[in-house]
Design an enzyme around this catalytic site. Structure first.
Site, PDB file in Angstrom:
ATOM      1  N   ASP A  75      -5.945  -2.501  -2.834  1.00 53.14           N
ATOM      2  CA  ASP A  75      -5.083  -1.561  -3.539  1.00 53.14           C
ATOM      3  C   ASP A  75      -4.535  -2.220  -4.803  1.00 53.14           C
ATOM      4  O   ASP A  75      -4.487  -1.607  -5.872  1.00 53.14           O
ATOM      5  CB  ASP A  75      -3.913  -1.138  -2.636  1.00 53.14           C
ATOM      6  CG  ASP A  75      -4.357  -0.612  -1.275  1.00 53.14           C
ATOM      7  OD1 ASP A  75      -5.302  -1.177  -0.691  1.00 53.14           O
ATOM      8  OD2 ASP A  75      -3.770   0.364  -0.796  1.00 53.14           O
ATOM      9  N   HIS A 117       0.941   6.226  -2.400  1.00 55.76           N
ATOM     10  CA  HIS A 117      -0.085   5.183  -2.331  1.00 55.76           C
ATOM     11  C   HIS A 117      -0.672   5.091  -3.728  1.00 55.76           C
ATOM     12  O   HIS A 117      -1.284   6.039  -4.197  1.00 55.76           O
ATOM     13  CB  HIS A 117      -1.170   5.675  -1.370  1.00 55.76           C
ATOM     14  CG  HIS A 117      -1.503   4.768  -0.263  1.00 55.76           C
ATOM     15  ND1 HIS A 117      -0.705   4.616   0.837  1.00 55.76           N
ATOM     16  CD2 HIS A 117      -2.577   3.957  -0.049  1.00 55.76           C
ATOM     17  CE1 HIS A 117      -1.280   3.764   1.679  1.00 55.76           C
ATOM     18  NE2 HIS A 117      -2.415   3.337   1.154  1.00 55.76           N
ATOM     19  N   GLU A 162      -2.355   9.058  -0.725  1.00 52.62           N
ATOM     20  CA  GLU A 162      -3.386   8.160  -0.203  1.00 52.62           C
ATOM     21  C   GLU A 162      -4.736   8.871  -0.097  1.00 52.62           C
ATOM     22  O   GLU A 162      -5.782   8.284  -0.347  1.00 52.62           O
ATOM     23  CB  GLU A 162      -2.952   7.678   1.182  1.00 52.62           C
ATOM     24  CG  GLU A 162      -3.933   6.777   1.883  1.00 52.62           C
ATOM     25  CD  GLU A 162      -3.383   6.249   3.204  1.00 52.62           C
ATOM     26  OE1 GLU A 162      -2.474   6.878   3.761  1.00 52.62           O
ATOM     27  OE2 GLU A 162      -3.854   5.193   3.657  1.00 52.62           O
ATOM     28  N   ARG A 186       5.370   4.195   6.083  1.00 49.76           N
ATOM     29  CA  ARG A 186       4.981   4.053   7.483  1.00 49.76           C
ATOM     30  C   ARG A 186       5.091   2.584   7.926  1.00 49.76           C
ATOM     31  O   ARG A 186       5.552   1.727   7.168  1.00 49.76           O
ATOM     32  CB  ARG A 186       3.569   4.596   7.692  1.00 49.76           C
ATOM     33  CG  ARG A 186       2.495   3.809   7.000  1.00 49.76           C
ATOM     34  CD  ARG A 186       1.126   4.434   7.256  1.00 49.76           C
ATOM     35  NE  ARG A 186       0.092   3.716   6.546  1.00 49.76           N
ATOM     36  CZ  ARG A 186      -0.895   4.298   5.873  1.00 49.76           C
ATOM     37  NH1 ARG A 186      -0.951   5.606   5.783  1.00 49.76           N
ATOM     38  NH2 ARG A 186      -1.796   3.561   5.285  1.00 49.76           N
ATOM     39  N   ASP A 187       4.627   2.318   9.116  1.00 46.61           N
ATOM     40  CA  ASP A 187       4.794   0.987   9.703  1.00 46.61           C
ATOM     41  C   ASP A 187       3.720   0.034   9.171  1.00 46.61           C
ATOM     42  O   ASP A 187       3.011  -0.591   9.938  1.00 46.61           O
ATOM     43  CB  ASP A 187       4.710   1.105  11.232  1.00 46.61           C
ATOM     44  CG  ASP A 187       3.431   1.809  11.679  1.00 46.61           C
ATOM     45  OD1 ASP A 187       2.649   2.248  10.801  1.00 46.61           O
ATOM     46  OD2 ASP A 187       3.209   1.925  12.897  1.00 46.61           O
ATOM     47  N   GLU A 188       3.610  -0.034   7.852  1.00 34.10           N
ATOM     48  CA  GLU A 188       2.560  -0.841   7.254  1.00 34.10           C
ATOM     49  C   GLU A 188       3.131  -1.662   6.087  1.00 34.10           C
ATOM     50  O   GLU A 188       3.462  -2.804   6.233  1.00 34.10           O
ATOM     51  CB  GLU A 188       1.417   0.085   6.811  1.00 34.10           C
ATOM     52  CG  GLU A 188       0.183  -0.674   6.398  1.00 34.10           C
ATOM     53  CD  GLU A 188      -1.116   0.082   6.672  1.00 34.10           C
ATOM     54  OE1 GLU A 188      -1.086   1.191   7.208  1.00 34.10           O
ATOM     55  OE2 GLU A 188      -2.171  -0.472   6.324  1.00 34.10           O
ATOM     56  N   ASP A 202       0.839  -1.208   0.000  1.00 29.06           N
ATOM     57  CA  ASP A 202       0.000   0.000   0.000  1.00 29.06           C
ATOM     58  C   ASP A 202       0.866   1.247   0.000  1.00 29.06           C
ATOM     59  O   ASP A 202       0.553   2.221  -0.655  1.00 29.06           O
ATOM     60  CB  ASP A 202      -0.937  -0.008   1.217  1.00 29.06           C
ATOM     61  CG  ASP A 202      -0.205  -0.181   2.545  1.00 29.06           C
ATOM     62  OD1 ASP A 202       0.921  -0.700   2.546  1.00 29.06           O
ATOM     63  OD2 ASP A 202      -0.761   0.206   3.581  1.00 29.06           O
ATOM     64  N   TRP A 220     -11.680  -5.933  -1.846  1.00 29.97           N
ATOM     65  CA  TRP A 220     -10.322  -6.355  -1.465  1.00 29.97           C
ATOM     66  C   TRP A 220     -10.145  -7.821  -1.888  1.00 29.97           C
ATOM     67  O   TRP A 220      -9.294  -8.143  -2.726  1.00 29.97           O
ATOM     68  CB  TRP A 220     -10.107  -6.147   0.044  1.00 29.97           C
ATOM     69  CG  TRP A 220      -9.552  -4.782   0.331  1.00 29.97           C
ATOM     70  CD1 TRP A 220      -8.283  -4.480   0.728  1.00 29.97           C
ATOM     71  CD2 TRP A 220     -10.235  -3.523   0.200  1.00 29.97           C
ATOM     72  NE1 TRP A 220      -8.137  -3.119   0.855  1.00 29.97           N
ATOM     73  CE2 TRP A 220      -9.314  -2.509   0.532  1.00 29.97           C
ATOM     74  CE3 TRP A 220     -11.514  -3.137  -0.183  1.00 29.97           C
ATOM     75  CZ2 TRP A 220      -9.646  -1.147   0.500  1.00 29.97           C
ATOM     76  CZ3 TRP A 220     -11.849  -1.783  -0.204  1.00 29.97           C
ATOM     77  CH2 TRP A 220     -10.923  -0.821   0.122  1.00 29.97           C
TER      78      TRP A 220
HETATM   79  C1  BGC Z   1      -3.974   0.878   3.762  1.00 27.10           C
HETATM   80  C2  BGC Z   1      -4.877   0.878   2.581  1.00 27.10           C
HETATM   81  C3  BGC Z   1      -5.748  -0.315   2.719  1.00 27.10           C
HETATM   82  C4  BGC Z   1      -6.624  -0.009   3.881  1.00 27.10           C
HETATM   83  C5  BGC Z   1      -7.744  -0.929   4.101  1.00 27.10           C
HETATM   84  C6  BGC Z   1      -4.827   1.094   4.952  1.00 27.10           C
HETATM   85  O1  BGC Z   1      -4.133   1.196   6.124  1.00 27.10           O
HETATM   86  O2  BGC Z   1      -2.939   1.787   3.651  1.00 27.10           O
HETATM   87  O3  BGC Z   1      -4.315   1.179   1.411  1.00 27.10           O
HETATM   88  O4  BGC Z   1      -6.370  -0.778   1.595  1.00 27.10           O
HETATM   89  O5  BGC Z   1      -5.855   0.182   5.032  1.00 27.10           O
HETATM   90  O6  BGC Z   1      -8.129  -1.025   5.398  1.00 27.10           O
END
Ligand code: BGC
Length: 870
Positions: A472, A766, A745, A463-465, A459, A534
């Site tokens: 996405d 994003h 984003e 960040r911490d993701e 995504d 999703w």
């Molecule tokens: C992500 C998104 C994702 C979404 C769905 C976010 O934190 O960055 O791109 O699809 O969460 O919950």
């Protein structure tokens, strides 16, 4: 003269690590003629590069297939190089000579060949993020003719042989559903070994395997608590002997100079701990610990089938300045994913400390709040005594700005460079037009792709993701396929999607799935599966790869997963047709969301049923493409029933759509859910909604990608252009006018008054909203594949001038070679020039409605500028 060139096997040039599945071969036709179609091919495969003995000879096969021709010769052996060549004939009576030879090499096809064990440094703690080292030595007593390493790790690994780095791949073994699939890589190391003593070195880092993941849940050790190496080197000598060096308990282990490495947080490296010579023969490792053998399932090993991450570009800083807050900051002029390489001089113990950020705040100061818990920090401790150059190993950052927090002496710009990292993919698409802001938007889309195709489709990179959010990926995949050759990249990721899919068919939000089993504290994670839009990635992504590359195998492989997803929904849908239950993320980050909510105003049952119908339609098409007639018919029927139920539920008899949102109207148009009689009204309402919003979109992840298409496919081309060319907030071009260099984003990531969307979730890289890139190629320029002949075997070239643009062009490397389409407005009308690669055709459709089927070559057309009314 006719020639077959650019020989490829599994999308690669001379690949080394072909695994269990039969390789597919392809080539491109080269000749001066036009209108060229291949009439036959003959393939030969041999163990010898002079083809003195041929293992498989197809003889002349009357066929126009020149891509993805599956090997069908005798069973392939492990660790073997197969040379291949092809000769072809064409419809002009030309016969090519044999092509230059290419090769592919198999990896380990027979698991009984594995001799290696997973070995781990003794005493590694679950919380440790330290880089560990392993080493061994071997003696080779002969002339080495062939040597390969097959290696993987729990965690990430880097290898050296006799002090030299093996290969240039990063973050190996890549991220997969580690519990079920672990990729190994193959390396040709023939030239790196020597007769006598040799040393192997390995460095391990936590990586995705055991490091910090899903920052907001604070997870780590998700797949295991210990890093480990799995290594097998096979060496062949001139006299026919073979020797194997494999990881076992005789290897020695120690901590290394990487004191700390975490994907999100960065790296701390103490160059004083380097131990020169540790990976050369003769090093005294008696102080090192013996390695510990870990029990780990070897049946999950699989040859790598996606591209590896590599350094792609080096970008020098454009400025070094001091912020109002007194921070020294480098600006690289481009938001990107990668790391900083620097060269420094100083005394032992002095430090370089760098921090990374995507933007500056309104006051012009360094801004990191949107990284959340990701520290994105690099600390390098100098060993002293000369220029020292450093690049990190097991981390990466998403950044444009770098703060130099500590540095011995005055930093100079020349000492720093940004290294752009992403998965290796061929750059296939270019778009340009007379509106510079649109070209900048195209640039930003490409850079969000680069920043987020780092082994998996993430995504965001900062960040911490950095997770493989399925929604996405599905909204962006079509755009991605224009920009870059993404077939293998998605092949790998979709295997993990199928691997992590539950037996009931539900599909995780993120792949690889690292959300399941998370503490219930996070309400969204109550059910980390199966949100519409999703989970539909399970169907949309394989279908798109099939459309764009003609890759039927991906449909074959994924078919079970695609079908399981649709069946999952069917089992939960009311009467098998209306899906009104379950948790859905909805039209994510739409502007019509309620205050404080991430999910837009479009009702979830409408979105869920719309996506259900779309996936069912694509599943039916996929079944038909695979020759599964009864499935095809069954899913077509189901699709028709869903459409009827949808219309009953969401349209009033006079054609009002139940939800008065832009996204609802877009989705019903895009997924063909509108009764014919109500199409006009639906389009008019969408336009009214657009006017009510002052000509701006209010759509989120699910509505935005189809907005322009919903208009241009319904006789509203100029409205689509007006939307695309809107410069005020919120719009695609608003971001561009705010100096964005990647896609944001949120539409309101940075608001016109200089304030920002909450730091809690505000990525500036994003790609989801970049899904409009698809419309730039397929509509503005007008280049598309014909769904009847996927993979650009036959393409559609249908320029749709509008928006006051005076010209536009797209260049795209199809599986058959480069195609191009360019249009210019001229006093007399429109001039259109097309280029079609050999062995493909194009249907050229001009704005006046004229249609011509053309073969390969370059041609120009002229026509009036007036669009034919649809
Ligand atoms: C992500 C998104 C994702 C979404 C769905 C976010 O934190 O960055 O791109 O699809 O969460 O919950």
């Amino acid at each position: 003269m006719l020639k077959a060139i650019k020989l490829r096997c599994e999308y690669q040039e001379n690949p080394l690590g072909i695994g269990e599945t039969l390789p597919r071969l392809g080539w491109i036709l080269d000749t001066e003629d036009s209108d060229v179609i291949q009439t036959s091919y003959r393939l030969q495969v041999s163990l010898h590069d002079d083809f003195r003995a041929v293992l498989w000879d197809t003889g002349a096969v009357e066929s126009a297939q020149s891509v993805l021709v599956e090997y069908a010769g005798p069973a392939l052996e492990s660790c073997t190089r197969y040379h291949w060549r092809v000769r072809i004939t064409d419809n002009h009576g030309q016969e090519s000579p044999w092509s230059a030879a290419a090769y592919f090499e198999t990896a380990i096809l027979d698991p009984s060949i594995w001799r290696a064990s997973f070995i781990s440094p003794e005493g590694e703690e679950p919380d440790s993020s330290r880089g560990m080292r392993l080493r061994t030595e071997c003696t080779l007593d002969g002339d080495i003719t062939w040597a390969r390493i097959y290696a993987t790790a729990l965690g990430m690994y880097e290898l050296t042989l006799n002090g030299r780095r093996v290969g240039d791949w990063l973050f190996t073994p890549g991220w997969t559903a580690y519990g079920k699939r672990l990729q190994y890589q193959a390396y040709d190391v023939t030239g790196m070994l020597r007769r006598g003593a040799n040393a192997v070195g390995a460095t391990l880092g936590c990586g995705w395997y055991k490091g910090d993941l899903v920052g907001w849940l604070g997870r780590r050790n998700l797949y295991g608590t210990r890093t480990a190496l799995f290594f097998q080197m096979v060496i062949r000598f001139a006299d026919g002997r073979e020797q194997v060096v494999a990881s076992d308990s005789r290897w020695r282990a120690s901590e290394g100079p990487i004191l700390y490495a975490e994907i999100y947080h960065g790296e701390t490296y103490d160059a004083r701990e380097e131990l020169p010579g540790w990976d050369s023969p003769g090093f005294d490792d008696t102080a090192w610990q013996p390695a510990r053998v870990l029990r780990h399932d070897k049946s999950i090993l699989t040859a790598q089938d996606g591209p590896a991450v590599r350094r792609q570009e080096i970008i020098p800083p454009v400025s070094l300045f001091t912020t109002p807050g007194g921070e020294r900051v480098l600006d690289f002029g481009q938001n990107l994913a990668g790391w900083v390489r620097f060269t420094v001089r100083g005394k032992a113990g002095e430090k370089v400390i760098l921090k990374h950020a995507e933007i500056l705040d309104a006051a012009g100061n360094f801004y990191t709040a949107n990284l959340r818990s990701a520290k994105a920090r690099i600390e390098y401790v100098l060993k002293g005594g000369g220029p020292e150059t450093f690049e990190p190993h097991f981390t990466y950052q998403g950044f444009r700005y770098v703060m130099i927090e500590d540095y011995p002496g005055m930093p100079l710009m020349e000492s720093f460079a940004a290294v752009v990292l992403h998965s290796e993919m061929e750059h296939t698409g270019d778009f340009a037009c007379s509106e510079p802001l649109l070209n900048a938007l195209h640039h930003n889309i490409l850079w969000s792709l680069k920043g987020n195709f780092v082994d998996i489709p993430t995504d965001c990179p900062q960040r911490d993701e950095r997770l493989g959010w399925t929604g996405d990926a599905q909204v962006f995949i079509r755009t991605a396929c224009f920009h870059m050759g993404t077939a293998s990249f998605f092949t790998k990721w979709l295997r993990d999607l199928a691997a992590d899919q539950l037996p009931d068919g539900s599909v995780p939000y993120v792949v690889p799935d690292v959300l399941s089993g998370a503490p219930a504290a996070d309400t969204m994670m109550r059910q980390p599966y199966s949100s519409s839009g999703w989970a539909d990635a399970a169907v949309i992504c394989p279908w798109t790869i099939y459309q764009c590359y003609g890759d039927r195998r991906i449909l074959e492989r994924q078919y079970g997963s695609m079908k399981a997803w649709v069946e999952y929904v069917r089992a939960r849908a009311q009467d098998g047709v209306l899906w009104s239950s379950g948790f859905h993320l909805g039209d994510w980050v739409a502007l019509d969301a309620k205050e404080g909510s991430y999910t837009g105003a479009t009702p979830h049952d409408l979105i869920a049923t719309a996506y259900y119908s779309h996936s069912t339609a694509l599943l039916a098409e996929s079944a038909a493409a695979l020759g599964l007639q009864s499935d095809a018919e069954g899913y077509r029927r189901l699709h028709a029933e869903i459409v009827r139920a949808f219309q009953r539920e969401f349209f009033t008899p006079s054609g009002r759509l139940a939800a008065r949102t832009q996204t609802a109207h877009i989705l019903v148009l895009a997924f063909d859910l509108v009764p014919d009689t109500h199409r006009g009204r639906t389009v008019e309402t969408l336009l009214a909604l657009l006017r009510e919003a002052g000509g701006h979109l209010t759509t989120g992840f699910l509505g935005t990608p189809y907005f322009c298409r919903a208009l241009s496919d319904n006789g509203r081309l100029e409205d689509a252009y007006a939307l695309l060319l809107q410069k005020d907030f919120p719009s695609w071009l608003y971001q561009v006018t705010q100096s964005a260099t990647t896609i944001w984003e949120h539409w309101d990531g940075l608001k016109p008054d200089g304030t920002m969307w909450s730091a809690n979730m505000n990525s500036f890289n994003h790609y989801a909203y970049g899904a409009v890139g698809d419309w730039l190629y397929r509509c503005v320029a007008g280049l598309d594949t014909d769904p009847e002949a996927p993979g650009f075997k036959r393409m559609l070239m249908r320029p749709r001038p509008g928006g006051g643009l005076s010209w536009a062009k797209a260049e795209y490397t199809t599986p058959y070679g480069p195609a191009a389409l360019e249009w210019h407005r001229e006093a007399a009308g429109l001039r259109v020039t097309v280029s079609v690669p050999h062995n493909a055709t194009a249907v050229v459709i001009l704005p006046d409605g004229a249609r011509t089927l053309v073969g390969s070559g370059r041609r120009s057309f002229s026509c009036g500028i007036e669009q034919r009314r649809e």
